[in-house]
Design a protein around this motif. Structure first.
Motif, mmCIF file in Angstrom:
data_model
loop_
_atom_site.group_PDB
_atom_site.id
_atom_site.type_symbol
_atom_site.label_atom_id
_atom_site.label_comp_id
_atom_site.label_asym_id
_atom_site.label_seq_id
_atom_site.Cartn_x
_atom_site.Cartn_y
_atom_site.Cartn_z
ATOM 1 N N VAL A 158 0.879 -1.037 0.040
ATOM 2 C CA VAL A 158 0.094 0.014 -0.066
ATOM 3 C C VAL A 158 0.798 1.224 -0.016
ATOM 4 C CG1 VAL A 158 -1.878 1.309 1.212
ATOM 5 C CG2 VAL A 158 -1.827 -1.187 1.207
ATOM 6 N N ALA A 159 0.407 2.290 -0.986
ATOM 7 C CA ALA A 159 1.131 3.339 -0.944
ATOM 8 C C ALA A 159 0.147 4.632 -0.573
ATOM 9 C CB ALA A 159 1.761 3.771 -2.318
ATOM 10 N N SER A 160 0.646 5.798 0.287
ATOM 11 C CA SER A 160 0.003 6.791 0.566
ATOM 12 C C SER A 160 -0.426 7.525 -0.649
ATOM 13 C CB SER A 160 0.418 7.526 1.654
ATOM 14 O OG SER A 160 1.766 7.983 1.203
ATOM 15 N N ASN A 161 0.486 7.379 -1.763
ATOM 16 C CA ASN A 161 -0.142 8.015 -3.032
ATOM 17 C C ASN A 161 0.259 7.051 -3.945
ATOM 18 O OD1 ASN A 161 0.523 9.795 -5.396
ATOM 19 N ND2 ASN A 161 0.479 11.657 -3.961
ATOM 20 N N GLY A 202 22.705 -1.324 10.443
ATOM 21 C CA GLY A 202 22.761 -0.185 11.246
ATOM 22 C C GLY A 202 22.359 1.096 10.434
ATOM 23 N N GLY A 203 22.071 0.845 9.102
ATOM 24 C CA GLY A 203 21.987 2.017 8.054
ATOM 25 C C GLY A 203 20.598 3.128 8.442
ATOM 26 N N PRO A 204 20.678 4.020 7.848
ATOM 27 C CA PRO A 204 19.502 5.014 7.873
ATOM 28 C C PRO A 204 18.523 4.567 7.152
ATOM 29 C CG PRO A 204 21.298 5.671 6.126
ATOM 30 C CD PRO A 204 21.673 4.616 6.821
ATOM 31 N N ARG A 205 17.296 5.233 7.282
ATOM 32 C CA ARG A 205 16.435 5.094 6.369
ATOM 33 C C ARG A 205 16.060 6.457 5.846
ATOM 34 N NH1 ARG A 205 9.819 3.548 7.068
ATOM 35 N NH2 ARG A 205 9.667 2.460 5.081
ATOM 36 N N ILE A 206 16.482 6.849 4.421
ATOM 37 C CA ILE A 206 16.788 8.044 3.794
ATOM 38 C C ILE A 206 15.370 8.204 3.308
ATOM 39 C CG2 ILE A 206 17.634 9.611 2.343
ATOM 40 C CD1 ILE A 206 20.140 7.971 2.515
ATOM 41 N N GLN A 207 14.917 9.611 3.520
ATOM 42 C CA GLN A 207 13.612 10.123 2.985
ATOM 43 C C GLN A 207 13.840 10.146 1.322
ATOM 44 O OE1 GLN A 207 13.058 14.451 2.900
ATOM 45 N NE2 GLN A 207 10.874 14.090 3.789
ATOM 46 N N PHE A 208 12.770 9.733 0.771
ATOM 47 C CA PHE A 208 12.633 9.771 -0.865
ATOM 48 C C PHE A 208 11.489 10.648 -1.355
ATOM 49 C CE2 PHE A 208 11.298 7.840 -4.937
ATOM 50 C CZ PHE A 208 12.292 8.388 -5.660
ATOM 51 N N LEU A 209 11.710 11.422 -1.891
ATOM 52 C CA LEU A 209 10.748 12.591 -2.601
ATOM 53 C C LEU A 209 11.023 12.222 -4.000
ATOM 54 C CD1 LEU A 209 11.026 15.536 -0.526
ATOM 55 C CD2 LEU A 209 9.633 13.640 -0.014
ATOM 56 N N ALA A 237 19.445 15.543 -1.171
ATOM 57 C CA ALA A 237 18.772 14.991 -2.046
ATOM 58 C C ALA A 237 17.858 16.026 -2.861
ATOM 59 C CB ALA A 237 18.004 13.836 -1.459
ATOM 60 N N ILE A 238 17.279 17.023 -2.330
ATOM 61 C CA ILE A 238 16.417 18.006 -2.800
ATOM 62 C C ILE A 238 17.012 19.537 -3.234
ATOM 63 C CG2 ILE A 238 14.338 16.945 -2.102
ATOM 64 C CD1 ILE A 238 14.164 19.535 0.126
ATOM 65 N N LEU A 245 7.425 18.225 -4.690
ATOM 66 C CA LEU A 245 7.725 16.453 -5.108
ATOM 67 C C LEU A 245 6.721 15.824 -3.991
ATOM 68 C CD1 LEU A 245 11.622 16.797 -4.695
ATOM 69 C CD2 LEU A 245 10.156 16.900 -6.888
ATOM 70 N N ILE A 246 6.746 14.326 -4.391
ATOM 71 C CA ILE A 246 5.803 13.700 -3.695
ATOM 72 C C ILE A 246 6.467 12.451 -2.696
ATOM 73 C CG2 ILE A 246 4.108 11.496 -3.986
ATOM 74 C CD1 ILE A 246 3.611 12.527 -6.688
#
Length: 357
Positions: free
Chosen positions: A31-34, A141-148, A291-292, A300-301
């Motif tokens: 499921v995606a929010s968009n 141990g890595g990050p969860r990076i925002q993706f737009l 990233a932006i 962006l979404i």
């Protein structure tokens, strides 16, 4: 008709004509929010299977993470002609940008990634940032990076000399990064990426030598190991951008060593030594900003939900490599005591260099 009746009718009309929900069921029931994010689940599956060897933190991950920076940092607040930021220009104009000295070695990953972006019909700018975020999530141990998502393919070549080099002074690096909008502390945070980095061109005789002894886990070891007294060169001797390393087989960048000891950045560097959670959170924030570059986030979404959740770190603190003691630390922060670290038991640590292919 009574006022109450009118109110009910109006309320029903509002409900009937409200904008439909953007939530969507994507492939495999995800499921995606968009709905616009659904295609990124398919890109994710393709990347994990066919680029990242089933979700490993390997060479393609290291190179993909590097590429996010080398594409995005072609940006200047003072000079709009310097580049469009995270716009995919390094892939659009590969013959130009990958030949810049600071970008040497990026040509391979650019050519590997391009067919994936074309196959899925996504912009190069989006794909580069997505691949980096997915890849580093595979590292322990890595990050969860925002993706737009939503960058266009309209771009122009970035100018040379927008990417800092290992031989640059701290002042030059901070100035260049400041021109792109980053504080000295954010520069330190971004250097956490070197915990899963490798090199090919600083010393070509030890292809693939990691900057630190872990290589496949995103952890704070780099922040203690760079502060250890240098004793040797791992390959053919001193090279531009390289200084002595404390561990056989480990290559230390001149810029890392200098930033770790500079009064403008030393305390931020030290703060990550025994605080993995802080390191990750600040890296995530700095990466989201990078990233932006050149874009407005409101255009962006947010498809961050597609990025996998990384495994947890084994420890919140770095440790001293076997054979090292607290006396080997060159602590440079004047405002805080250096944390006391435990030492890995066993024979002295060394890293086996990978010979040139």
């Amino acid at each position: 008709m009574s006022f109450k009746t009118i109110l009910v009718v109006v309320t029903l009309a509002v409900v009937a004509f409200a904008a439909p929900s953007k939530h969507a069921v994507c492939s495999q029931g995800r499921v995606a929010s968009n709905a616009a994010c659904c295609k990124w689940f398919d890109v994710l599956d393709d990347l994990q299977t066919n680029l990242f060897d089933g979700g490993e933190c390997g060479e393609e991950v290291h190179e993909s993470l590097r590429l996010t920076f080398h594409d995005a940092i072609g940006f200047s607040r003072a000079n709009p002609k310097a580049g469009g930021g995270a716009d995919g220009s390094i892939m659009h104009f590969a013959e130009t940008e990958t030949n810049f000295h600071a970008n040497l070695g990026t040509d391979d990953i650019v050519e590997i990634q391009r067919p994936f972006a074309i196959k899925h019909g996504v912009s190069f700018g989006d794909f580069i940032q997505f691949a980096g975020a997915v890849g580093v999530s595979n590292c322990g141990g890595g990050p969860r990076i925002q993706f737009l998502a939503g960058r266009s393919n309209t771009t122009f070549p970035a100018q040379d000399l927008t990417v800092p080099e290992p031989s640059d002074s701290v002042t030059k690096i901070l100035s260049r990064m400041g021109d792109a909008g980053f504080s000295p502390n954010e520069v330190v945070a971004l250097l956490a990426s070197h915990s899963v980095a490798a090199q090919d061109h600083v010393d070509p005789t030890i292809h693939g030598s990691p900057f630190d002894s872990t290589f496949s886990t995103f952890d704070a070891q780099i922040f203690v190991e760079v502060l250890l007294k240098g004793t040797l060169f791992p390959g053919n001797g001193s090279n531009p951008g390289e200084v002595m390393s404390p561990i056989p087989g480990e290559l230390r960048l001149e810029s890392d060593a200098a930033i770790a000891r500079d009064p403008r950045t030393a305390c931020e560097w030290q703060s990550f030594v025994d605080n993995h959670s802080l390191m990750v959170s600040r890296f995530e924030a700095a990466m989201a900003k990078m990233a932006i570059l050149g874009h407005n986030a409101r255009d962006l979404i947010d498809c961050s939900e597609v990025i996998p959740v990384p495994s947890k770190a084994k420890s919140n603190s770095a440790v001293l490599p076997a054979g090292k003691t607290m006396a080997d630390i060159e602590g440079s922060c004047r405002n805080a005591r250096f944390p006391t670290l435990s030492t890995i038991p066993g024979p002295a640590t060394s890293v086996a260099p990978v010979p040139p292919s």
